[in-house]
Scaffold this active site. Structure first.
Site, PDB file in Angstrom:
ATOM      1  N   ARG A 110      43.851  45.224  25.602  1.00 22.05           N
ATOM      2  CA  ARG A 110      44.308  46.217  24.635  1.00 22.05           C
ATOM      3  C   ARG A 110      45.779  46.557  24.795  1.00 22.05           C
ATOM      4  O   ARG A 110      46.481  46.813  23.813  1.00 22.05           O
ATOM      5  CB  ARG A 110      43.455  47.496  24.800  1.00 22.05           C
ATOM      6  CG  ARG A 110      43.901  48.689  23.980  1.00 22.05           C
ATOM      7  CD  ARG A 110      43.088  49.921  24.361  1.00 22.05           C
ATOM      8  NE  ARG A 110      43.185  50.203  25.788  1.00 22.05           N
ATOM      9  CZ  ARG A 110      44.188  50.874  26.356  1.00 22.05           C
ATOM     10  NH1 ARG A 110      45.198  51.326  25.620  1.00 22.05           N
ATOM     11  NH2 ARG A 110      44.187  51.101  27.663  1.00 22.05           N
ATOM     12  N   ARG A 166      16.329  60.360  36.480  1.00 16.53           N
ATOM     13  CA  ARG A 166      17.131  60.751  35.316  1.00 16.53           C
ATOM     14  C   ARG A 166      18.323  61.631  35.702  1.00 16.53           C
ATOM     15  O   ARG A 166      18.845  62.366  34.867  1.00 16.53           O
ATOM     16  CB  ARG A 166      16.251  61.498  34.313  1.00 16.53           C
ATOM     17  CG  ARG A 166      15.072  60.681  33.819  1.00 16.53           C
ATOM     18  CD  ARG A 166      14.222  61.468  32.842  1.00 16.53           C
ATOM     19  NE  ARG A 166      13.092  60.682  32.356  1.00 16.53           N
ATOM     20  CZ  ARG A 166      12.230  61.094  31.427  1.00 16.53           C
ATOM     21  NH1 ARG A 166      12.383  62.297  30.892  1.00 16.53           N
ATOM     22  NH2 ARG A 166      11.226  60.322  31.051  1.00 16.53           N
ATOM     23  N   CYS A 172      36.789  54.853  31.142  1.00 16.86           N
ATOM     24  CA  CYS A 172      36.693  53.627  31.942  1.00 16.86           C
ATOM     25  C   CYS A 172      35.523  53.743  32.916  1.00 16.86           C
ATOM     26  O   CYS A 172      34.683  52.860  33.003  1.00 16.86           O
ATOM     27  CB  CYS A 172      37.988  53.378  32.695  1.00 16.86           C
ATOM     28  SG  CYS A 172      39.397  53.043  31.618  1.00 16.86           S
ATOM     29  N   ARG A 204      33.173  50.464  33.244  1.00 11.39           N
ATOM     30  CA  ARG A 204      33.205  49.356  32.279  1.00 11.39           C
ATOM     31  C   ARG A 204      34.510  48.579  32.360  1.00 11.39           C
ATOM     32  O   ARG A 204      34.552  47.373  32.108  1.00 11.39           O
ATOM     33  CB  ARG A 204      33.027  49.888  30.858  1.00 11.39           C
ATOM     34  CG  ARG A 204      34.156  50.834  30.455  1.00 11.39           C
ATOM     35  CD  ARG A 204      34.401  50.902  28.972  1.00 11.39           C
ATOM     36  NE  ARG A 204      35.593  51.717  28.720  1.00 11.39           N
ATOM     37  CZ  ARG A 204      36.779  51.236  28.400  1.00 11.39           C
ATOM     38  NH1 ARG A 204      36.971  49.939  28.285  1.00 11.39           N
ATOM     39  NH2 ARG A 204      37.803  52.051  28.196  1.00 11.39           N
ATOM     40  N   HIS A 244      39.526  43.693  36.753  1.00 13.70           N
ATOM     41  CA  HIS A 244      40.731  42.919  36.466  1.00 13.70           C
ATOM     42  C   HIS A 244      41.950  43.379  37.259  1.00 13.70           C
ATOM     43  O   HIS A 244      42.026  44.522  37.715  1.00 13.70           O
ATOM     44  CB  HIS A 244      41.059  42.976  34.968  1.00 13.70           C
ATOM     45  CG  HIS A 244      41.135  44.369  34.418  1.00 13.70           C
ATOM     46  ND1 HIS A 244      40.045  45.006  33.880  1.00 13.70           N
ATOM     47  CD2 HIS A 244      42.171  45.253  34.330  1.00 13.70           C
ATOM     48  CE1 HIS A 244      40.398  46.222  33.480  1.00 13.70           C
ATOM     49  NE2 HIS A 244      41.684  46.393  33.745  1.00 13.70           N
ATOM     50  N   ILE A 245      42.882  42.460  37.389  1.00 14.92           N
ATOM     51  CA  ILE A 245      44.222  42.737  37.905  1.00 14.92           C
ATOM     52  C   ILE A 245      45.195  42.408  36.782  1.00 14.92           C
ATOM     53  O   ILE A 245      45.163  41.303  36.225  1.00 14.92           O
ATOM     54  CB  ILE A 245      44.537  41.885  39.149  1.00 14.92           C
ATOM     55  CG1 ILE A 245      43.581  42.223  40.297  1.00 14.92           C
ATOM     56  CG2 ILE A 245      45.992  42.083  39.584  1.00 14.92           C
ATOM     57  CD1 ILE A 245      43.683  41.272  41.480  1.00 14.92           C
ATOM     58  N   TYR A 246      46.038  43.355  36.437  1.00 12.87           N
ATOM     59  CA  TYR A 246      47.041  43.097  35.402  1.00 12.87           C
ATOM     60  C   TYR A 246      48.050  42.065  35.901  1.00 12.87           C
ATOM     61  O   TYR A 246      48.389  42.022  37.092  1.00 12.87           O
ATOM     62  CB  TYR A 246      47.752  44.396  35.017  1.00 12.87           C
ATOM     63  CG  TYR A 246      46.922  45.266  34.095  1.00 12.87           C
ATOM     64  CD1 TYR A 246      46.802  44.965  32.740  1.00 12.87           C
ATOM     65  CD2 TYR A 246      46.246  46.380  34.583  1.00 12.87           C
ATOM     66  CE1 TYR A 246      46.032  45.748  31.896  1.00 12.87           C
ATOM     67  CE2 TYR A 246      45.468  47.176  33.750  1.00 12.87           C
ATOM     68  CZ  TYR A 246      45.371  46.850  32.405  1.00 12.87           C
ATOM     69  OH  TYR A 246      44.596  47.619  31.566  1.00 12.87           O
ATOM     70  N   ALA A 250      49.504  50.316  32.728  1.00 13.54           N
ATOM     71  CA  ALA A 250      49.318  49.707  31.406  1.00 13.54           C
ATOM     72  C   ALA A 250      48.731  50.750  30.471  1.00 13.54           C
ATOM     73  O   ALA A 250      47.596  51.184  30.653  1.00 13.54           O
ATOM     74  CB  ALA A 250      48.409  48.492  31.505  1.00 13.54           C
TER      75      ALA A 250
END
Length: 269
Positions: free
Chosen positions: A26, A132, A151, A171, A212-214, A268
């Site tokens: 994104r 729950r 996130c 996520r 992830h790693i940017y 980012a």
């Protein structure tokens, strides 16, 4: 023989570097990404604050307290010297119905609101074996009005043998900048809730989706991985507040935090 210091976070950095696929994102930055990973931290072994670089505990603690206030404006964070949400705030400091709003004031169809955190505490006291005991920040109807979609979106508490554990589903996991904060934040929340309901801390389990790693963090990650870790610090409380909503920053006593220097990197947005 000296027992090696466990390095689950650093091992996952190596995994992403070695096995990650190149993906767009994104922000337009680009990432190396893997899907579906898990880290486990036994909270009896220390507080999981990363030592291979300095992580700013004050920002983590104030952000968590801000979530627990149910706040959507960065004003209170700024008053306490924390700027980590400034990039996403509008000119009035507003972020929309982000984490704290969903945690403390989830809207119901009848116009009332649900305090998910209070429900967690009440259920742990009344029915600790419930499956729950869950908090969700992923409110599909509200996402268009959020400055940033959640996130770390969903977490669950679990009680066994007098110990409280927590599992987070994240996520989207920015491994270099975001994940060290998220691990420490939810570990701290687990310790707070355990104190409130009279349980011992168990495990914090971190589960990542898009991990992830940017691309513009690769150099920093390699620098971090060249460093040897220190033993985990300890976290204790200066007092037991009346409720989970009454903690102050001064209640958190971080002991023995040895760390390497901070490593700067661009966020980012």
């Amino acid at each position: 023989m000296t027992t090696p210091i466990p390095t689950p976070y650093e091992d996952l950095l190596r995994d992403v570097l070695a096995n990650g696929s190149h993906k767009s994102d994104r922000t337009g930055t680009g990432t190396r990404s893997v899907f579906g990973r898990q880290l486990r931290f036994d909270l009896a072994d220390g507080f999981p604050l990363i030592t291979t670089k300095r992580v700013h505990f004050k920002s983590i603690a104030y952000e968590l307290l801000w979530f627990l206030r149910g706040d959507s404006n960065v004003g209170w964070l700024r008053e306490n010297g924390v700027s980590i949400w400034d990039e996403w705030a509008d000119e009035r400091g507003e972020l929309g119905p982000v984490y704290g709003v969903q945690w403390r004031s989830w809207p119901s169809p009848d116009g009332t609101h649900i305090d998910q955190i209070q429900q967690v505490v009440d259920t742990l006291r009344r029915d600790p074996d419930s499956r729950r005991i869950i908090v969700s920040a992923w409110n599909v109807a509200d996402i268009p009005d959020m400055a940033l979609a959640p996130c770390h979106a969903f977490f669950q508490f679990y009680v066994a043998d007098g110990k409280l554990s927590c599992q987070l589903y994240q996520r989207s996991a920015d491994m270099f900048l975001g994940v060290p904060f998220n691990i420490a934040s939810y570990a701290l929340l687990t310790l707070m809730v355990a104190q409130q309901v009279g349980l011992e801390p168990g495990e914090f389990v971190w589960t990542g989706g898009d991990v992830h790693i940017y691309d513009n963090h690769i150099e920093q990650v390699n620098e971090q991985l060249s460093r040897n870790p220190f033993p985990a610090p300890a976290l204790r409380f200066a007092r037991r507040p009346e409720s989970v909503f009454d903690y102050r920053y001064e209640d958190f006593v971080l002991e023995g935090y040895r760390h390497h220097p901070a490593i700067r990197a661009a966020v980012a947005v």
